[in-house]
Scaffold this motif. Structure first.
Motif, PDB file in Angstrom:
ATOM      1  N   ARG A 187      -8.375   3.213   0.924  1.00 52.87           N
ATOM      2  CA  ARG A 187      -9.612   2.533   0.555  1.00 52.87           C
ATOM      3  C   ARG A 187      -9.364   1.531  -0.568  1.00 52.87           C
ATOM      4  O   ARG A 187      -9.871   0.400  -0.534  1.00 52.87           O
ATOM      5  CB  ARG A 187     -10.665   3.551   0.120  1.00 52.87           C
ATOM      6  CG  ARG A 187     -11.992   2.909  -0.286  1.00 52.87           C
ATOM      7  CD  ARG A 187     -13.005   3.967  -0.723  1.00 52.87           C
ATOM      8  NE  ARG A 187     -14.256   3.338  -1.120  1.00 52.87           N
ATOM      9  CZ  ARG A 187     -14.504   2.859  -2.340  1.00 52.87           C
ATOM     10  NH1 ARG A 187     -13.565   2.941  -3.285  1.00 52.87           N
ATOM     11  NH2 ARG A 187     -15.668   2.307  -2.622  1.00 52.87           N
ATOM     12  N   ARG A 188      -8.585   1.904  -1.567  1.00 55.04           N
ATOM     13  CA  ARG A 188      -8.265   0.973  -2.663  1.00 55.04           C
ATOM     14  C   ARG A 188      -7.561  -0.261  -2.112  1.00 55.04           C
ATOM     15  O   ARG A 188      -7.874  -1.389  -2.494  1.00 55.04           O
ATOM     16  CB  ARG A 188      -7.381   1.664  -3.693  1.00 55.04           C
ATOM     17  CG  ARG A 188      -8.025   2.853  -4.399  1.00 55.04           C
ATOM     18  CD  ARG A 188      -8.502   2.551  -5.759  1.00 55.04           C
ATOM     19  NE  ARG A 188      -8.788   3.792  -6.476  1.00 55.04           N
ATOM     20  CZ  ARG A 188      -8.101   4.238  -7.524  1.00 55.04           C
ATOM     21  NH1 ARG A 188      -7.084   3.532  -7.986  1.00 55.04           N
ATOM     22  NH2 ARG A 188      -8.440   5.363  -8.124  1.00 55.04           N
ATOM     23  N   PRO A 217       0.786  -1.236   0.000  1.00 52.17           N
ATOM     24  CA  PRO A 217       0.000   0.000   0.000  1.00 52.17           C
ATOM     25  C   PRO A 217       0.820   1.289   0.000  1.00 52.17           C
ATOM     26  O   PRO A 217       0.353   2.311  -0.508  1.00 52.17           O
ATOM     27  CB  PRO A 217      -0.836  -0.123   1.273  1.00 52.17           C
ATOM     28  CG  PRO A 217      -1.007  -1.597   1.453  1.00 52.17           C
ATOM     29  CD  PRO A 217       0.316  -2.188   1.018  1.00 52.17           C
ATOM     30  N   HIS A 218       2.030   1.258   0.553  1.00 49.30           N
ATOM     31  CA  HIS A 218       2.805   2.499   0.604  1.00 49.30           C
ATOM     32  C   HIS A 218       3.484   2.827  -0.726  1.00 49.30           C
ATOM     33  O   HIS A 218       4.011   3.937  -0.896  1.00 49.30           O
ATOM     34  CB  HIS A 218       3.873   2.419   1.703  1.00 49.30           C
ATOM     35  CG  HIS A 218       4.915   1.372   1.448  1.00 49.30           C
ATOM     36  ND1 HIS A 218       4.833   0.104   1.985  1.00 49.30           N
ATOM     37  CD2 HIS A 218       6.050   1.392   0.700  1.00 49.30           C
ATOM     38  CE1 HIS A 218       5.885  -0.605   1.589  1.00 49.30           C
ATOM     39  NE2 HIS A 218       6.637   0.165   0.811  1.00 49.30           N
ATOM     40  N   ALA A 219       3.491   1.911  -1.681  1.00 52.70           N
ATOM     41  CA  ALA A 219       4.182   2.129  -2.950  1.00 52.70           C
ATOM     42  C   ALA A 219       3.371   3.055  -3.851  1.00 52.70           C
ATOM     43  O   ALA A 219       2.161   2.866  -4.032  1.00 52.70           O
ATOM     44  CB  ALA A 219       4.424   0.801  -3.660  1.00 52.70           C
ATOM     45  N   ALA A 220       4.016   4.041  -4.438  1.00 52.08           N
ATOM     46  CA  ALA A 220       3.312   4.981  -5.316  1.00 52.08           C
ATOM     47  C   ALA A 220       2.685   4.279  -6.506  1.00 52.08           C
ATOM     48  O   ALA A 220       1.604   4.663  -6.976  1.00 52.08           O
ATOM     49  CB  ALA A 220       4.272   6.066  -5.785  1.00 52.08           C
ATOM     50  N   ILE A 272      -2.845   8.309 -16.247  1.00 49.15           N
ATOM     51  CA  ILE A 272      -4.059   7.690 -15.723  1.00 49.15           C
ATOM     52  C   ILE A 272      -4.861   8.770 -14.988  1.00 49.15           C
ATOM     53  O   ILE A 272      -4.631   9.030 -13.796  1.00 49.15           O
ATOM     54  CB  ILE A 272      -3.730   6.528 -14.758  1.00 49.15           C
ATOM     55  CG1 ILE A 272      -2.565   5.675 -15.267  1.00 49.15           C
ATOM     56  CG2 ILE A 272      -4.982   5.693 -14.489  1.00 49.15           C
ATOM     57  CD1 ILE A 272      -2.782   5.030 -16.610  1.00 49.15           C
ATOM     58  N   PRO A 273      -5.798   9.436 -15.665  1.00 48.43           N
ATOM     59  CA  PRO A 273      -6.499  10.560 -15.033  1.00 48.43           C
ATOM     60  C   PRO A 273      -7.194  10.187 -13.729  1.00 48.43           C
ATOM     61  O   PRO A 273      -7.179  10.967 -12.763  1.00 48.43           O
ATOM     62  CB  PRO A 273      -7.525  10.986 -16.105  1.00 48.43           C
ATOM     63  CG  PRO A 273      -6.922  10.536 -17.400  1.00 48.43           C
ATOM     64  CD  PRO A 273      -6.210   9.255 -17.074  1.00 48.43           C
ATOM     65  N   GLY A 274      -7.788   9.003 -13.674  1.00 46.37           N
ATOM     66  CA  GLY A 274      -8.526   8.599 -12.487  1.00 46.37           C
ATOM     67  C   GLY A 274      -7.659   8.304 -11.281  1.00 46.37           C
ATOM     68  O   GLY A 274      -8.184   8.107 -10.172  1.00 46.37           O
ATOM     69  N   ASN A 275      -6.344   8.265 -11.475  1.00 47.48           N
ATOM     70  CA  ASN A 275      -5.426   8.046 -10.354  1.00 47.48           C
ATOM     71  C   ASN A 275      -4.645   9.304  -9.988  1.00 47.48           C
ATOM     72  O   ASN A 275      -3.791   9.265  -9.101  1.00 47.48           O
ATOM     73  CB  ASN A 275      -4.441   6.923 -10.685  1.00 47.48           C
ATOM     74  CG  ASN A 275      -5.084   5.554 -10.637  1.00 47.48           C
ATOM     75  OD1 ASN A 275      -6.189   5.398 -10.134  1.00 47.48           O
ATOM     76  ND2 ASN A 275      -4.396   4.547 -11.163  1.00 47.48           N
ATOM     77  N   ALA A 276      -4.922  10.392 -10.654  1.00 50.95           N
ATOM     78  CA  ALA A 276      -4.187  11.630 -10.391  1.00 50.95           C
ATOM     79  C   ALA A 276      -4.669  12.259  -9.087  1.00 50.95           C
ATOM     80  O   ALA A 276      -5.874  12.383  -8.852  1.00 50.95           O
ATOM     81  CB  ALA A 276      -4.370  12.598 -11.550  1.00 50.95           C
ATOM     82  N   GLY A 277      -3.724  12.637  -8.248  1.00 48.40           N
ATOM     83  CA  GLY A 277      -4.053  13.386  -7.044  1.00 48.40           C
ATOM     84  C   GLY A 277      -4.863  12.633  -6.010  1.00 48.40           C
ATOM     85  O   GLY A 277      -5.617  13.238  -5.248  1.00 48.40           O
ATOM     86  N   LEU A 278      -4.699  11.301  -5.952  1.00 43.96           N
ATOM     87  CA  LEU A 278      -5.430  10.531  -4.947  1.00 43.96           C
ATOM     88  C   LEU A 278      -4.996  10.937  -3.543  1.00 43.96           C
ATOM     89  O   LEU A 278      -3.813  11.133  -3.278  1.00 43.96           O
ATOM     90  CB  LEU A 278      -5.171   9.034  -5.136  1.00 43.96           C
ATOM     91  CG  LEU A 278      -5.741   8.354  -6.385  1.00 43.96           C
ATOM     92  CD1 LEU A 278      -5.342   6.882  -6.399  1.00 43.96           C
ATOM     93  CD2 LEU A 278      -7.253   8.510  -6.457  1.00 43.96           C
ATOM     94  N   THR A 279      -5.949  11.040  -2.651  1.00 42.45           N
ATOM     95  CA  THR A 279      -5.631  11.345  -1.260  1.00 42.45           C
ATOM     96  C   THR A 279      -5.160  10.067  -0.560  1.00 42.45           C
ATOM     97  O   THR A 279      -5.352   8.953  -1.049  1.00 42.45           O
ATOM     98  CB  THR A 279      -6.854  11.879  -0.523  1.00 42.45           C
ATOM     99  OG1 THR A 279      -7.846  10.836  -0.452  1.00 42.45           O
ATOM    100  CG2 THR A 279      -7.435  13.101  -1.228  1.00 42.45           C
ATOM    101  N   ALA A 280      -4.560  10.244   0.603  1.00 38.61           N
ATOM    102  CA  ALA A 280      -4.144   9.084   1.395  1.00 38.61           C
ATOM    103  C   ALA A 280      -5.339   8.205   1.734  1.00 38.61           C
ATOM    104  O   ALA A 280      -5.246   6.972   1.736  1.00 38.61           O
ATOM    105  CB  ALA A 280      -3.448   9.549   2.672  1.00 38.61           C
TER     106      ALA A 280
END
Length: 263
Positions: A121-122, A93-96, A108-116
């Motif tokens: 949750r993913r 989980p800690h890997a970018a 990958i637009p849907g993965n841009a700027g994901l919060t912690a």
């Protein structure tokens, strides 16, 4: 909408499936990138059909080879049902790059700027069920018929960032190289195949996470197999490679055990 190619079954959670769970052969198989399914809530992560059918979304042919190996070796197979772009189950989980914002030449637009919180949750919904299913499978074998070898099945693109790759099979390992050494020695007798250690990726690229997380703590033999995906683009190729790998895995597992050494 959610995309689905080559998926069979849904498993208990819908994101992971254990096939041939009672298999009594010497191997437990894992296929972390078996599917390019994108759950509907992610609206294809903003990507088009070309990207979602390419190697960035899954490992084409890997699931078919793993299924055939499961039958040939009477091996349990734990396969993920959700695209590696939603969560890469071969990453912690800690890997970018567990939820990559960029993969090769694709953004990958849907993965841009994901919060912690979104990344957590993913991991909870897609990584943990896979990790738990594989652990349960390995522990059941350890408690029953004895220690299995963990073998993970992957495929890779023949051309990466515009550069062609000549290697056909990559035999990868983390710090336990025993099974990889035996498999490489066995495959050395096969003419017409370019087989290399820790190519086209290696531990330094973070690709041996499943081996390090699941096999090393249990002290069991393990290896990751990468197959160039043009070699397994159709049923005939998948059958050929599965039979090749099945034969040499059996030989490698029968070879005298080495000692765990640093990579």
């Amino acid at each position: 909408m959610g995309r689905q190619v080559g998926r069979e079954g849904a498993g208990e959670t819908g994101v992971v499936e254990t096939i041939n769970a009672e298999g009594a052969g010497p191997v437990v198989l894992a296929c972390e990138h078996a599917s390019n399914v994108i759950p509907a809530e992610f609206t294809d992560l903003g990507l088009g059909a070309e990207a979602l059918e390419s190697h960035i979304a899954w490992d084409p042919g890997a699931r078919a080879v793993a299924l055939r190996l499961s039958a040939l070796l009477d091996a349990p197979l734990v396969a993920q049902h959700v695209s590696r772009l939603v969560y890469d189950c071969n990453r912690p989980p800690h890997a970018a790059d567990a939820t990559p914002a960029q993969s090769e030449t694709y953004t990958i637009p849907g993965n841009a700027g994901l919060t912690a919180e979104e990344r957590t949750r993913r991991a909870k919904f897609y990584y943990e069920p896979f990790r738990t299913a594989l652990a349960a499978c390995l522990d059941a074998r350890l408690a029953g018929t004895g220690a299995p070898a963990l073998v993970t099945i992957h495929s890779f693109t023949p051309v990466y960032f515009g550069m062609p790759r000549d290697v056909g099979l990559g035999i990868l390992h983390d710090r336990d190289r025993r099974l990889a050494d035996a498999l490489l020695a066995s495959l050395a007798g096969e003419s017409g195949w370019i087989v290399r250690r820790n190519e086209p990726y290696g531990p330094e690229d973070g690709v041996t996470h499943t081996l390090a997380d699941q096999a090393l703590p249990r002290g069991i033999d393990n290896v990751m197999i990468e197959i160039r995906n043009d070699l397994i683009a159709d049923t005939a190729g998948q059958e050929k490679v599965a039979r090749l790998l099945g034969r040499h895995l059996q030989k490698a597992l029968a070879a005298p055990a080495g000692e765990m050494v640093a990579k």
